[in-house]
Design a protein around this motif. Structure first.
Motif, PDB file in Angstrom:
ATOM      1  N   ARG A  35       0.863  -1.193   0.000  1.00 37.13           N
ATOM      2  CA  ARG A  35       0.000   0.000   0.000  1.00 37.13           C
ATOM      3  C   ARG A  35       0.891   1.231   0.000  1.00 37.13           C
ATOM      4  N   THR A  65       7.354  -2.454  10.767  1.00 37.26           N
ATOM      5  CA  THR A  65       6.348  -3.400  10.283  1.00 37.26           C
ATOM      6  C   THR A  65       6.014  -3.179   8.810  1.00 37.26           C
ATOM      7  N   LYS A  86       6.514  -4.368   1.741  1.00 38.39           N
ATOM      8  CA  LYS A  86       5.915  -3.495   0.726  1.00 38.39           C
ATOM      9  C   LYS A  86       6.936  -2.540   0.113  1.00 38.39           C
TER      10      LYS A  86
HETATM   11  O1  PYC Z   1       1.911  -1.941   7.035  1.00 37.22           O
HETATM   12  O2  PYC Z   1       0.122  -2.798   6.184  1.00 37.22           O
HETATM   13  C1  PYC Z   1       1.076  -2.846   6.951  1.00 37.22           C
HETATM   14  C2  PYC Z   1       1.285  -4.034   7.785  1.00 37.22           C
HETATM   15  C3  PYC Z   1       0.387  -4.989   8.093  1.00 37.22           C
HETATM   16  C4  PYC Z   1       1.042  -5.888   8.895  1.00 37.22           C
HETATM   17  C5  PYC Z   1       2.304  -5.473   9.075  1.00 37.22           C
HETATM   18  N1  PYC Z   1       2.439  -4.324   8.391  1.00 37.22           N
END
Ligand code: PYC
Length: 413
Positions: free
Chosen positions: A78, A363, A367
């Motif tokens: 995203r 996290t 992406k």
């Molecule tokens: O950034 O979309 C995120 C995501 C979901 C789980 C870990 N990061």
């Protein structure tokens, strides 16, 4: 067609090229050594070879290719971030992801699903509006929608107001997508190795060789290797490896757990995140519900799973998706998130000349795989910080020029 199949399928002269070209022997000298054969390290090697013509590269990994956080994430892609710097960066990643199957000649199963960040409070609605404005300003498709629209787009979600935290609305980001994480790593490895890059699993870096303030190679469990330049891309071990090079990263490493259910028929098309409820969920191509919640509340270098995580996650998940009560959990695992104080990554030059860092992904490492590889390759090849990476330089922690991205987290912290 059947004739061609027989002709080419049975003729030994038309054998498929091997997926991966392995080099069992390590050379003593490379132009570039990359520490970490995850998605980021492999992508950097691929773009160094394909865009900058540098192929005398060794990618080293203490374990196996694509086996760290590349294998432990929940594959969400995203660009709906909060800061202009973050949005511009992830926008380029989404653009690269869209063409990646063709670029790498491997099906990464890129699947645009639409991404909801649910808001259950006025404060969360305000952040959603803020993100939507920054996104739109930079050409990223995001808008704030109300609860009725959430229900229309995602009928399987419980949008009743008879719950503890009713949904007020959401930040809706149509380009939100999923992809096959292994295929991304394998595609980059295949493309890099076909151009002469060597990937060496089972080769742990135990020291960084320096002459004065310049990196000149690495010590490994398989001997000394000299290199013109060295880059580290070792999510989950970033501060330990930078310590070998002799500098500190402002990183705390925290486990992030996730799990999948048994597979079921397609029921949930979108990716759904609720920061307030500490849950996120999507359904994979093979039907498993892929779920996660908050980071563990302690720093740790262990990828163990806990019952506490699963109980907390399910309590909230059932409020949003009551059908989940019938599903069994199939697998549970954890990755190690390298968290920075501003929740943004650290990329580029370091105090050691010829030594480059790709770290602090918290996290959101998966992406960023294509854009990070693309821009880090530019950085390593030219020795300069590309414009897109300037806000993410390590020295921002000395100048206090931070890129506060916590408001865009899917994961509770
Ligand atoms: O950034 O979309 C995120 C995501 C979901 C789980 C870990 N990061």
């Amino acid at each position: 067609m059947p004739f061609a199949l027989l002709k080419y399928g049975l003729n030994p002269r038309h054998r498929d090229a091997p997926q991966f070209r392995w080099h069992p022997e390590l050379k003593r000298n490379y132009d570039i050594v990359i520490i970490g054969a995850g998605g980021h390290g492999l992508a950097t090697a691929y773009y160094l070879a394909s865009r900058h013509g540098i192929t005398n590269i060794a990618v080293l990994d203490k374990a196996w290719m694509g086996g760290g956080n590349t294998a432990r994430n929940t594959t969400i892609i995203r660009a709906n971030y909060l800061t202009p710097e973050g949005v511009a960066f992830y926008k380029e990643s989404v653009e690269l992801f869209r063409g990646l199957s063709e670029e790498l000649d491997i099906n990464i199963m890129y699947s645009e699903r639409g991404h909801f960040t649910l808001a259950h409070t006025d404060a969360a609605m305000r952040t959603a509006r803020w993100r939507a404005e920054v996104n739109k300003h930079l050409g990223v498709d995001s808008e704030v929608i109300d609860a009725d629209e959430v229900a229309r787009l995602c009928p399987v979600m419980n949008v009743s107001d008879k719950v503890r935290y009713p949904i007020l609305g959401a930040l809706y980001h149509p380009p939100g997508a999923l992809a096959r994480h292994d295929a991304v790593a394998w595609g980059y490895a295949k493309g890099a190795m076909a151009r002469g890059v060597e990937v060496h699993p089972g080769t742990e870096v135990t020291g960084i060789l320096k002459e004065g303030d310049r990196a000149v190679g690495v010590e490994t469990t398989r001997g000394t290797i000299y290199a013109g330049k060295v880059m580290q891309a070792v999510a989950g071990s970033s501060s330990r490896v930078s310590a070998l090079a002799g500098f500190r990263l402002p990183i705390k490493t925290i486990p992030l757990q996730a799990c999948v259910s048994e597979p079921v028929k397609p029921i949930l098309d979108q990716i759904v995140v609720s920061g307030s409820l500490h849950v996120y969920i999507s359904q994979s191509a093979r039907g498993e519900m892929v779920m996660g919640g908050a980071t563990d509340p302690y720093g740790l270098y262990s990828a163990r799973s806990t019952l506490d995580f699963k109980e907390g996650l399910m309590a909230h998940m059932l409020e949003l998706f009551p059908f989940m009560a019938e599903l069994r959990v199939l697998r549970q695992w954890a990755g190690l998130a390298d968290m920075t104080p501003d929740f943004s990554p650290i990329m580029g030059l370091t105090p050691i000349r010829g030594y480059y860092v790709d770290s602090g992904w918290g996290t959101w490492g998966f992406k960023a795989t294509p854009v990070c590889g693309f821009r880090m390759a530019e950085c390593v090849a030219t020795g300069r910080q590309p414009d897109l990476l300037k806000p993410f330089a390590l020295d921002r922690f000395h100048s206090f020029d931070l890129v506060g991205e916590k408001g865009a987290a899917s994961v509770g912290h």
